[in-house]
Write a protein that holds these residues in place. Structure first.
Motif, PDB file in Angstrom:
ATOM      1  N   GLY A  23     105.514 103.223 -14.446  1.00  0.00           N
ATOM      2  CA  GLY A  23     105.045 103.611 -13.114  1.00  0.00           C
ATOM      3  C   GLY A  23     105.823 102.760 -12.141  1.00  0.00           C
ATOM      4  N   TYR A  24     106.872 103.315 -11.572  1.00  0.00           N
ATOM      5  CA  TYR A  24     107.887 102.538 -10.856  1.00  0.00           C
ATOM      6  C   TYR A  24     107.266 101.509  -9.921  1.00  0.00           C
ATOM      7  CZ  TYR A  24     112.336 101.515  -8.619  1.00  0.00           C
ATOM      8  OH  TYR A  24     113.469 100.873  -8.181  1.00  0.00           O
ATOM      9  N   PRO A  25     107.698 100.229  -9.991  1.00  0.00           N
ATOM     10  CA  PRO A  25     108.771  99.685 -10.830  1.00  0.00           C
ATOM     11  C   PRO A  25     108.266  98.959 -12.082  1.00  0.00           C
ATOM     12  CG  PRO A  25     108.270  98.111  -9.120  1.00  0.00           C
ATOM     13  CD  PRO A  25     107.296  99.265  -8.936  1.00  0.00           C
ATOM     14  N   TYR A  26     106.971  99.126 -12.412  1.00  0.00           N
ATOM     15  CA  TYR A  26     106.387  98.360 -13.508  1.00  0.00           C
ATOM     16  C   TYR A  26     106.325  99.201 -14.783  1.00  0.00           C
ATOM     17  CZ  TYR A  26     104.733  96.303  -9.119  1.00  0.00           C
ATOM     18  OH  TYR A  26     104.670  95.807  -7.854  1.00  0.00           O
ATOM     19  N   GLN A  27     105.932  98.541 -15.878  1.00  0.00           N
ATOM     20  CA  GLN A  27     105.784  99.243 -17.145  1.00  0.00           C
ATOM     21  C   GLN A  27     104.564  98.690 -17.874  1.00  0.00           C
ATOM     22  OE1 GLN A  27     109.241  99.101 -19.832  1.00  0.00           O
ATOM     23  NE2 GLN A  27     109.126 101.316 -19.955  1.00  0.00           N
ATOM     24  N   THR A  28     103.848  99.570 -18.572  1.00  0.00           N
ATOM     25  CA  THR A  28     102.664  99.156 -19.315  1.00  0.00           C
ATOM     26  C   THR A  28     102.710  99.737 -20.724  1.00  0.00           C
ATOM     27  OG1 THR A  28     101.362 101.051 -18.532  1.00  0.00           O
ATOM     28  CG2 THR A  28     101.226  99.011 -17.242  1.00  0.00           C
ATOM     29  N   LEU A  29     101.995  99.086 -21.624  1.00  0.00           N
ATOM     30  CA  LEU A  29     101.859  99.548 -22.996  1.00  0.00           C
ATOM     31  C   LEU A  29     100.434  99.262 -23.451  1.00  0.00           C
ATOM     32  CD1 LEU A  29     104.298  98.977 -25.975  1.00  0.00           C
ATOM     33  CD2 LEU A  29     101.860  98.453 -26.211  1.00  0.00           C
ATOM     34  N   ASP A  30      99.780 100.277 -24.013  1.00  0.00           N
ATOM     35  CA  ASP A  30      98.439 100.128 -24.588  1.00  0.00           C
ATOM     36  C   ASP A  30      98.482 100.554 -26.045  1.00  0.00           C
ATOM     37  OD1 ASP A  30      97.469  99.332 -22.151  1.00  0.00           O
ATOM     38  OD2 ASP A  30      96.484 101.229 -21.688  1.00  0.00           O
ATOM     39  N   LEU A  31      97.883  99.760 -26.924  1.00  0.00           N
ATOM     40  CA  LEU A  31      97.777 100.141 -28.323  1.00  0.00           C
ATOM     41  C   LEU A  31      96.308 100.251 -28.704  1.00  0.00           C
ATOM     42  CD1 LEU A  31      99.765  99.431 -31.398  1.00  0.00           C
ATOM     43  CD2 LEU A  31      97.351  98.816 -31.495  1.00  0.00           C
ATOM     44  N   VAL A  32      95.912 101.450 -29.174  1.00  0.00           N
ATOM     45  CA  VAL A  32      94.541 101.701 -29.601  1.00  0.00           C
ATOM     46  C   VAL A  32      94.548 101.908 -31.108  1.00  0.00           C
ATOM     47  CG1 VAL A  32      92.522 103.174 -29.371  1.00  0.00           C
ATOM     48  CG2 VAL A  32      93.988 102.764 -27.379  1.00  0.00           C
ATOM     49  N   PRO A  33      93.929 101.016 -31.871  1.00  0.00           N
ATOM     50  CA  PRO A  33      93.904 101.176 -33.331  1.00  0.00           C
ATOM     51  C   PRO A  33      93.093 102.409 -33.739  1.00  0.00           C
ATOM     52  CG  PRO A  33      93.335  98.934 -32.698  1.00  0.00           C
ATOM     53  CD  PRO A  33      93.314  99.760 -31.451  1.00  0.00           C
ATOM     54  N   GLU A  34      93.321 102.829 -34.965  1.00  0.00           N
ATOM     55  CA  GLU A  34      92.581 103.968 -35.500  1.00  0.00           C
ATOM     56  C   GLU A  34      91.077 103.697 -35.443  1.00  0.00           C
ATOM     57  OE1 GLU A  34      93.101 106.883 -39.361  1.00  0.00           O
ATOM     58  OE2 GLU A  34      93.414 104.729 -39.608  1.00  0.00           O
ATOM     59  N   ASN A  35      90.324 104.686 -34.986  1.00  0.00           N
ATOM     60  CA  ASN A  35      88.861 104.642 -34.884  1.00  0.00           C
ATOM     61  C   ASN A  35      88.350 103.694 -33.801  1.00  0.00           C
ATOM     62  OD1 ASN A  35      88.632 106.458 -37.101  1.00  0.00           O
ATOM     63  ND2 ASN A  35      88.847 104.739 -38.540  1.00  0.00           N
ATOM     64  N   ALA A  36      89.221 103.215 -32.932  1.00  0.00           N
ATOM     65  CA  ALA A  36      88.789 102.354 -31.821  1.00  0.00           C
ATOM     66  C   ALA A  36      88.714 103.180 -30.544  1.00  0.00           C
ATOM     67  CB  ALA A  36      89.746 101.183 -31.638  1.00  0.00           C
ATOM     68  N   ASP A  37      87.920 102.688 -29.580  1.00  0.00           N
ATOM     69  CA  ASP A  37      87.765 103.418 -28.320  1.00  0.00           C
ATOM     70  C   ASP A  37      88.364 102.682 -27.133  1.00  0.00           C
ATOM     71  OD1 ASP A  37      86.010 101.345 -28.122  1.00  0.00           O
ATOM     72  OD2 ASP A  37      84.212 102.570 -27.828  1.00  0.00           O
ATOM     73  N   SER A  52      96.772 102.873 -42.043  1.00  0.00           N
ATOM     74  CA  SER A  52      96.335 102.990 -40.653  1.00  0.00           C
ATOM     75  C   SER A  52      97.284 103.852 -39.829  1.00  0.00           C
ATOM     76  CB  SER A  52      96.222 101.603 -40.012  1.00  0.00           C
ATOM     77  OG  SER A  52      97.515 101.051 -39.870  1.00  0.00           O
ATOM     78  N   SER A  53      96.722 104.417 -38.770  1.00  0.00           N
ATOM     79  CA  SER A  53      97.512 105.125 -37.762  1.00  0.00           C
ATOM     80  C   SER A  53      97.000 104.680 -36.403  1.00  0.00           C
ATOM     81  CB  SER A  53      97.370 106.645 -37.917  1.00  0.00           C
ATOM     82  OG  SER A  53      97.898 107.085 -39.146  1.00  0.00           O
ATOM     83  N   ASP A  54      97.902 104.318 -35.531  1.00  0.00           N
ATOM     84  CA  ASP A  54      97.525 103.775 -34.232  1.00  0.00           C
ATOM     85  C   ASP A  54      98.220 104.550 -33.128  1.00  0.00           C
ATOM     86  OD1 ASP A  54      96.216 101.442 -35.548  1.00  0.00           O
ATOM     87  OD2 ASP A  54      98.286 101.006 -36.103  1.00  0.00           O
ATOM     88  N   VAL A  55      97.562 104.658 -31.997  1.00  0.00           N
ATOM     89  CA  VAL A  55      98.121 105.376 -30.851  1.00  0.00           C
ATOM     90  C   VAL A  55      98.635 104.371 -29.842  1.00  0.00           C
ATOM     91  CG1 VAL A  55      97.646 106.949 -28.941  1.00  0.00           C
ATOM     92  CG2 VAL A  55      96.661 107.385 -31.192  1.00  0.00           C
TER      93      VAL A  55
END
Length: 358
Positions: free
Chosen positions: A225-239, A216-219
C-alpha cells in the motif's frame, strides 16, 4: 522511479536520537539532522548551517535549539536562527534559516515528511494496531540494503522465491490463491505447504508450528500500500495472524540505489509468554538469516541492472507486473520534484505513463 516525498517515512530508530544529541540521516539525497531537545521532542532540520554549510548534525543541543559546531549559530526546531553570538547591531542581516521537516515519533521510529509540508497533516500515517498490543511482541529491524526500493517490494510480494531459503525453511510450496490491485496498492494471498527438507525450528515458533510443520498449510497475505508493505501469516485453523510485518524502504542517496529498511515484526505471544522470551534470540537469528539471503539476491539484481544500463528483466508473474505499475504511477521520476514540468507541457505527477520504461 523515485519515491514520492509526500508521505511519512521513518528515518531513524527513536533510541538512536538521544536526548540533547543530534543524529544524521537522509531521504533520497537530502541530508537531515534530527535532534531531541531538553523537553524530549524530536526536531528535523536540513543538515547544513546557513552560514558555512557545515552539517548541523555535528552540532550541540542546548535546550530546544541546535547550535552549529563551527561558529555557534543556533537554530530553533522550525529552522529559524535564534542566535548568532557575535552579531552586533548594524551588522549584515542574517539569512532566514534552514528548512524544517514535519516530524512524528511512533512505534519506536522517527518519521519525517520530506515533501510539501502543507500536505503533512492530511497525509495518511501508518496504523499498526498490533504494535503495543498485549497479544504481540515486536521485533524491530533497521538495515541498509544497496538496491533500489522497488527490488525490495518485489522480493517480499513474490513468494515464488522460496527456493532461495531452502536451507532455512526446507522445501515450501507457495500457491497463489488470489491477487488484487488498484491505483495505490497490490495484494497477493498465498497458501504455503511444507513439502520436505530440514527447517530451522524458529520458523515453527514464528507460526505456532505452522510454517515447516509436516502437514500444515498456512495463508500468507502480502500487501504493498504505497509506500509501505505488510505481511500477515495466519496458521492453519487460526482466526488471526501468528505474526504481522510492517516495513518501509527509505531511499538514502540521490540516485536511490541504496535503501534503508525499517521493519516491525509483531509476533503473537504463545500461551506461555516466557517461551517466546526464551526463544527471542533464536527467532532473531532465523529472521536475520532469511533477510541476509534476500539482501544477497536484491543487491545482485541491482548490480546486474547497473552493469547492463537498462532493464532486461523478463517478468511473467502477474502480481509483480501490477506492482510495477503501482510503483510507477505513485512515484516521481528521479531528478524531478513532484509537479515539475515534464516533456509535453504536462506535470510529472499527471503523466506517469510518459516515464514508464519500455
Amino acid at each position: 522511479m523515485g519515491a514520492h516525498p509526500d508521505h511519512w517515512y521513518p528515518v531513524a530508530l527513536s533510541r538512536s536520537v538521544r536526548r540533547r544529541k543530534a543524529f544524521a540521516t537522509a531521504f533520497a539525497g537530502e541530508r537531515i539532522a534530527l535532534y531531541r531537545g531538553e523537553s524530549g521532542a524530536v526536531h528535523a532540520l536540513e543538515d547544513r548551517c546557513a552560514h558555512r554549510q557545515v552539517p548541523l548534525s555535528l552540532g550541540v543541543v542546548e535546550g530546544e535549539v541546535l547550535r552549529c559546531c563551527y561558529h555557534a549559530w543556533a537554530y530553533r526546531g522550525d529552522g529559524r536562527i535564534s542566535q548568532i553570538p557575535y552579531l552586533a547591531k548594524g551588522d549584515g542581516r542574517p539569512p532566514r534559516g534552514v528548512r524544517a521537516y514535519p516530524v512524528r515519533e511512533a512505534y519506536g521510529l522517527v518519521f519525517v515528511f520530506p515533501g510539501d509540508p502543507e500536505k503533512a497533516a492530511a497525509a495518511p500515517f501508518p496504523e499498526l494496531p498490533a504494535f503495543g498490543s498485549p497479544r504481540y511482541r515486536t521485533m524491530t529491524y533497521s538495515r541498509t540494503v544497496h538496491c533500489h526500493y522497488s527490488f525490495l517490494h518485489e522480493n517480499l510480494l513474490d513468494m515464488n522465491h522460496q527456493f532461495l531459503h531452502r536451507g532455512v525453511v526446507g522445501r515450501l510450496h507457495p500457491e497463489l490463491l488470489r491477487f488484487r490491485s488498484d491505483e495505490r496498492s497490490v495484494e497477493a494471498r498465498y497458501l504455503f505447504s511444507h513439502t520436505g527438507g530440514k527447517r530451522d525450528r524458529s520458523a515453527g515458533l514464528l507460526a505456532h508450528e505452522g510454517i515447516g510443520g509436516a502437514t500444515s498449510s498456512d495463508v500468507m497475505t502480502i500487501r504493498t500500500g504505497y509506500p509501505y508493505q505488510t505481511l500477515d501469516l495466519v496458521p492453519e485453523n487460526a482466526d488471526h495472524p501468528a505474526f504481522r510485518l510492517w516495513v518501509a524502504y527509505v531511499p538514502e542517496d540521490a540516485q536511490q540505489r541504496r535503501s534503508h529498511v525499517y521493519g516491525l515484526l509483531m509476533i503473537e505471544k504463545p500461551k506461555i509468554p516466557a517461551a517466546l522470551l526464551l526463544a527471542w534470540p533464536f527467532v532473531r537469528h532465523f529472521t536475520e538469516r532469511v533477510f541476509a539471503e534476500d539482501r544477497l539476491a536484491v543487491e545482485a539484481e541491482q548490480k546486474a541492472w547497473d552493469e547492463q544500463g537498462e532493464d532486461r528483466n523478463h517478468e511473467v508473474f502477474a502480481p509483480i507486473l501490477e506492482l510495477r505499475a503501482v510503483l510507477r504511477a505513485n512515484g516521481v521520476p528521479l531528478g524531478r520534484p513532484p509537479g515539475a514540468a515534464c516533456p509535453g507541457s504536462v506535470t510529472c505527477e499527471a503523466a506517469p505513463e510518459a516515464f514508464r520504461p519500455s
